[in-house]
Design a protein around this motif. Structure first.
Motif, PDB file in Angstrom:
ATOM      1  N   LYS A   1      81.793  39.581  52.354  1.00 45.57           N
ATOM      2  CA  LYS A   1      81.713  40.800  53.498  1.00 45.57           C
ATOM      3  C   LYS A   1      82.150  42.149  52.615  1.00 45.57           C
ATOM      4  N   GLU A   2      81.151  43.023  52.795  1.00 41.67           N
ATOM      5  CA  GLU A   2      81.345  44.081  51.987  1.00 41.67           C
ATOM      6  C   GLU A   2      82.226  45.060  52.635  1.00 41.67           C
ATOM      7  N   ILE A   3      82.654  45.967  51.552  1.00 46.61           N
ATOM      8  CA  ILE A   3      83.870  46.834  51.962  1.00 46.61           C
ATOM      9  C   ILE A   3      83.534  48.240  51.274  1.00 46.61           C
ATOM     10  N   ALA A   4      83.769  49.391  52.286  1.00 43.68           N
ATOM     11  CA  ALA A   4      83.487  50.477  51.876  1.00 43.68           C
ATOM     12  C   ALA A   4      84.590  51.544  52.489  1.00 43.68           C
ATOM     13  N   TRP A   5      84.863  52.499  51.564  1.00 43.62           N
ATOM     14  CA  TRP A   5      85.678  53.879  52.401  1.00 43.62           C
ATOM     15  C   TRP A   5      85.109  55.056  51.864  1.00 43.62           C
ATOM     16  N   MET A   6      85.530  56.187  52.569  1.00 47.71           N
ATOM     17  CA  MET A   6      85.466  57.496  51.932  1.00 47.71           C
ATOM     18  C   MET A   6      86.933  58.046  51.834  1.00 47.71           C
ATOM     19  N   LYS A   7      86.992  58.962  50.940  1.00 50.67           N
ATOM     20  CA  LYS A   7      88.648  59.236  50.739  1.00 50.67           C
ATOM     21  C   LYS A   7      88.413  60.954  50.127  1.00 50.67           C
ATOM     22  N   THR A   8      88.963  61.774  51.076  1.00 48.92           N
ATOM     23  CA  THR A   8      89.003  63.050  50.648  1.00 48.92           C
ATOM     24  C   THR A   8      90.133  63.448  49.905  1.00 48.92           C
ATOM     25  N   PRO A   9      90.140  64.141  49.112  1.00 47.06           N
ATOM     26  CA  PRO A   9      91.353  64.709  48.136  1.00 47.06           C
ATOM     27  C   PRO A   9      92.809  64.511  48.766  1.00 47.06           C
ATOM     28  N   GLN A  10      92.957  65.022  50.035  1.00 46.13           N
ATOM     29  CA  GLN A  10      94.234  64.848  50.658  1.00 46.13           C
ATOM     30  C   GLN A  10      94.288  63.532  51.405  1.00 46.13           C
TER      31      GLN A  10
ATOM     32  N   TYR B   1      83.894  54.740  48.044  1.00 49.80           N
ATOM     33  CA  TYR B   1      84.017  53.362  47.335  1.00 49.80           C
ATOM     34  C   TYR B   1      83.334  52.444  48.159  1.00 49.80           C
ATOM     35  N   PHE B   2      82.502  51.451  47.371  1.00 48.41           N
ATOM     36  CA  PHE B   2      82.137  50.488  48.094  1.00 48.41           C
ATOM     37  C   PHE B   2      81.982  49.304  47.151  1.00 48.41           C
ATOM     38  N   ARG B   3      82.189  47.939  47.703  1.00 48.82           N
ATOM     39  CA  ARG B   3      82.303  46.803  46.904  1.00 48.82           C
ATOM     40  C   ARG B   3      81.278  45.672  47.488  1.00 48.82           C
ATOM     41  N   THR B   4      80.414  45.098  46.770  1.00 51.77           N
ATOM     42  CA  THR B   4      79.469  44.294  47.009  1.00 51.77           C
ATOM     43  C   THR B   4      79.387  43.035  46.166  1.00 51.77           C
ATOM     44  N   THR B   5      79.474  41.824  46.476  1.00 48.27           N
ATOM     45  CA  THR B   5      79.229  40.887  45.733  1.00 48.27           C
ATOM     46  C   THR B   5      78.026  39.942  45.742  1.00 48.27           C
TER      47      THR B   5
ATOM     48  N   ARG C   1      81.313  51.513  57.608  1.00 48.84           N
ATOM     49  CA  ARG C   1      80.564  49.995  57.956  1.00 48.84           C
ATOM     50  C   ARG C   1      79.450  50.024  57.243  1.00 48.84           C
ATOM     51  N   VAL C   2      79.219  49.281  56.255  1.00 47.80           N
ATOM     52  CA  VAL C   2      78.166  49.033  55.515  1.00 47.80           C
ATOM     53  C   VAL C   2      77.765  47.375  55.366  1.00 47.80           C
ATOM     54  N   CYS C   3      76.444  47.335  54.774  1.00 43.80           N
ATOM     55  CA  CYS C   3      76.096  45.934  54.278  1.00 43.80           C
ATOM     56  C   CYS C   3      75.219  46.329  52.926  1.00 43.80           C
ATOM     57  N   ALA C   4      75.000  45.247  52.148  1.00 46.66           N
ATOM     58  CA  ALA C   4      74.311  45.499  50.976  1.00 46.66           C
ATOM     59  C   ALA C   4      72.982  45.195  51.535  1.00 46.66           C
ATOM     60  N   LEU C   5      72.023  46.048  50.913  1.00 50.56           N
ATOM     61  CA  LEU C   5      70.688  45.997  51.059  1.00 50.56           C
ATOM     62  C   LEU C   5      70.030  44.697  50.392  1.00 50.56           C
ATOM     63  N   GLY C   6      69.070  44.037  50.833  1.00 49.59           N
ATOM     64  CA  GLY C   6      68.552  42.840  50.436  1.00 49.59           C
ATOM     65  C   GLY C   6      67.797  42.911  49.157  1.00 49.59           C
ATOM     66  N   ASN C   7      68.212  41.861  48.361  1.00 50.59           N
ATOM     67  CA  ASN C   7      67.833  41.711  46.921  1.00 50.59           C
ATOM     68  C   ASN C   7      68.724  42.842  45.962  1.00 50.59           C
ATOM     69  N   ALA C   8      69.545  43.534  46.429  1.00 49.64           N
ATOM     70  CA  ALA C   8      70.319  44.443  45.718  1.00 49.64           C
ATOM     71  C   ALA C   8      71.148  43.512  44.557  1.00 49.64           C
TER      72      ALA C   8
END
Lengths: 456, 456
Positions: free
Chosen positions: A95-104, A244-248, A111-118
């Motif tokens: 399952k894909e993971i993603a987040w955004m982080k501001t400096p503070q 940040y995102f993480r796809t396998t 909520r993300v999903c990998a694109l097909g064939n990526a």
């Protein structure tokens, strides 16, 4: 006696003239039979719930092939066979993971999903600052290397001011199809694409992306429309935001799969083929109900309907469940190749791959005089809510049959809701109306009946 | 100079001829503005979620009146006022209970809801053997007293072989409307009606029934379609089956309520009125999203759209949120009475009360020459999926305006899914597509623009 003679004479004289009323009565029979049928909807339930998602090369796809074969036999095809084709096997991984982080701030999940064939990011994931692109044309102003070390956020909403949502999909879809390749050319590390959806919700929509051999393949995900708005708003306030995102996900190479084919042999011209089809593979997130379980079930049940009304077609009526429409198009290519190799004569091909919503008409790829003939039938369909016979196009799985001389067509359902669920986990059985599904089957059967009976 | 003169001459000469292209450009402006709007959908959310169900005489209806007034002000009406009307106050009472029991078996629960305006069974409930009626015509073969001591089970499914589901609703609906009165005439103790629904599920659909003064008012409930099938199957095996149901609904007399009216004053003929409306009351089971929150929101936002594009109508454009369409029709009757008393001049009235699905066209009640004129505009609507301008009819709340000489019209959305949710707890905000809602608003605004600009 004289009355009988007059009646007979009238009958003979008027047969040619009244071909049209005969057609309209036949359409009414097809309609009534279709609308009182519950088996097509039941088959869609089985395909969605028992088989489930069925991405090319997956165990689900294998189950789907077996199911489609059974369904075509149940629907009364004379001959059912599997047509081998090689397909790519892409897997989503964890399952894909993603987040955004501001400096503070603390990381905020997206909520993300990998694109097909990526390609995947690998287990470490990818962190980088973000550049937002809101119009595709902005890319042309950028120099090579100008996106170096960045994640590109393509935030191209579907234009709500297109009545036909497929127009908006085509326009904004360039970001998903070509965004990762173009961003890589400009030095980017990864891509986040706003989901191609006409509504605002929390479900990311997947779909295939195309890399180029000339630039590196970089990881790419789709972001739900609501999170795309959130990311865009946050970026406006905090340009230093990190993503940040993480796809396998990974492409694992090719495996053997199949188109599933069922023939209703023609009584007069068995060598001339009319194809009706949809695609059997689906994305892995939902159940592939609208895309394109519906098209498969409708195509098979066109055969069932001909059987039920004891209509033996003059030409061979062939239902095809194509494999791999979503991330390779191998099924359609194979079907056309085999047709060419065998020297098959293809008269007409119709695809249903635009959802199971109320049908509005058909698109065509045909010569002008054939198009006029097809459009003359439009009035027969008006009582059933089909009025649009003017659009161009057909279907991704059949378009290569043009080389075989076939006239091509696509079923056009109402498109307003399609991109709410398309390629997302919301494309499930419950999103399909049994009446709308049956109306599509009826419309397809009616058009094929007219083509079979009157030719082109 | 000569060029300018020629251009000016051309302009003068072609103005009359090119009214049509001007209209089509204006429709495009209306469409674009409507499809990019998010406020109408937001108002529907508020009406469904914050106000909620709003049966005549309830606290919800009172909240709805206040909400509608606010909405019309926000939408830019010049004048907003409440038009008093007396309405019946019927209450459902406690959650209905029902079961069937075969001689040997345990009681099996059934999903029912009281019919609107029905009397209750009282706290003890009602137990009796059952007679199933599958065709309305069966009643005419029965003698007075022949249903004595029985509960009549009207099991008349909506005919799936009508393309327009409202046709099927009209046909089978006789059982709900007149079944209790007819069954009472033949001696029955109570009535169970198969829900008027085009799908098969577990949700009973309510709706009004009409008693006759000449026979006793007997309790009556609607049964979910799935349970209707189950009851019918069980009855076939066990004719001795007993049915029990308990309802504590009651008619409590009349209370004061209101139509909510908002005017956009006409620039040239303020005394001539064009009405656009929907009904503000809803059944108590769902949120009244399609029926008819959508019609109210669309009507108010037709005014907002005129404002947004700075279109000042020549005639007074009046949005009306009618009260009590569902179980009395008092709002519509009051509106027509007041119009008569004041000697108001009504040019045109349009109602949206058939759901918020993709619009397909309009029905009309008009003289032949007016109808031809209206149908000439049909081609302007084709690019937006509206093609059917041939149907007869208008809306329950406006039909009395015919006496004022008004041409009447009803918006015709796609009807395939409407009776899946109509009058049931599934008629909620989530069942409405924002695009389809906006398309309806656009279509209504476009028709009213043409009527206002070109007259009839």
């Amino acid at each position: 006696m004289r009355h009988i003679y007059t009646a007979f004479l009238l009958l003979v004289l008027t047969r040619g003239i009244y071909a049209q009323p005969g057609d309209s009565l036949m359409l009414d029979r097809l309609f009534r039979s279709c609308m009182t049928d519950t088996l097509a909807y039941h088959d869609l339930r089985l395909l969605c719930k028992d088989v489930g998602p069925r991405l090319s090369g997956s165990a689900g796809a294998e189950k789907a092939v077996a199911f489609a074969r059974e369904m075509l036999l149940r629907c009364g095809a004379d001959t059912v066979y599997l047509q081998p084709c090689r397909v790519p096997r892409w897997i989503r991984g964890e399952k894909e993971i993603a987040w955004m982080k501001t400096p503070q701030g603390a990381p905020q999940p997206l909520r993300v999903c990998a694109l097909g064939n990526a390609v995947g990011t690998g287990p470490q994931g990818l962190t980088a600052p973000v550049v937002e692109i809101r119009r595709w044309e902005e890319l042309s102003a950028l120099r090579t290397g100008s996106l170096k070390g960045r994640i590109v956020f393509f935030n191209l909403p579907m234009d709500p001011a297109h009545y036909h949502t497929f127009m908006a999909y085509g326009e904004s879809g360039i970001a998903r199809r070509s965004g990762p390749a173009e961003a890589a050319r400009l030095g980017a590390l990864g891509v986040v694409v706003r989901s191609l959806a006409s509504n605002t919700d929390d479900h990311p929509h997947t779909g295939v992306t195309q890399y180029l051999d000339s630039v590196p393949a970089i990881p790419a995900v789709a972001l739900s429309t609501r999170d795309a708005d959130r990311l865009s708003q946050t970026l406006a306030l905090e340009p230093g935001l990190q993503l940040y995102f993480r796809t396998t996900c990974a492409m694992l190479g090719e495996v053997e799969s199949y188109n599933v084919v069922g023939d209703l042999r023609g009584s007069a011209h068995p060598e001339r083929i009319i194809t009706v089809g949809g695609h059997l593979d689906s994305w892995d997130l939902g159940e592939g109900a609208h895309d394109d379980g519906a098209g498969c079930v409708q195509s098979a049940h066109v055969l069932a309907l001909f059987r039920r009304l004891s209509l033996r077609p003059q030409h061979t009526l062939r239902a095809v469940m194509f494999m791999n429409e979503e991330n390779g198009g191998r099924g359609g290519a194979t079907y056309a190749e085999v047709a060419k190799r065998k020297g098959e004569e293809h008269l007409f091909a119709l695809e249903s791959d635009a959802g199971a919503f109320s049908p509005r008409g058909f698109t065509f790829e045909a010569r002008a005089e054939q198009r006029y003939r097809l459009q003359r039938w439009a009035s027969l369909f008006r009582p059933y809510g089909l009025y649009d016979f003017e659009g161009q196009g057909s279907g991704a799985d059949i378009h290569l049959l043009k080389e075989r001389g076939a006239v091509l067509s696509g079923l056009c359902p109402d498109s307003q809701r399609y991109f709410d669920v398309h390629h997302a986990e919301t494309d499930v059985f419950e999103a399909v109306s049994p009446r709308e599904l049956n109306l599509g089957t009826f419309a397809m059967a009616a058009l094929l009946y007219l083509v079979d009976t009157h030719g082109l």
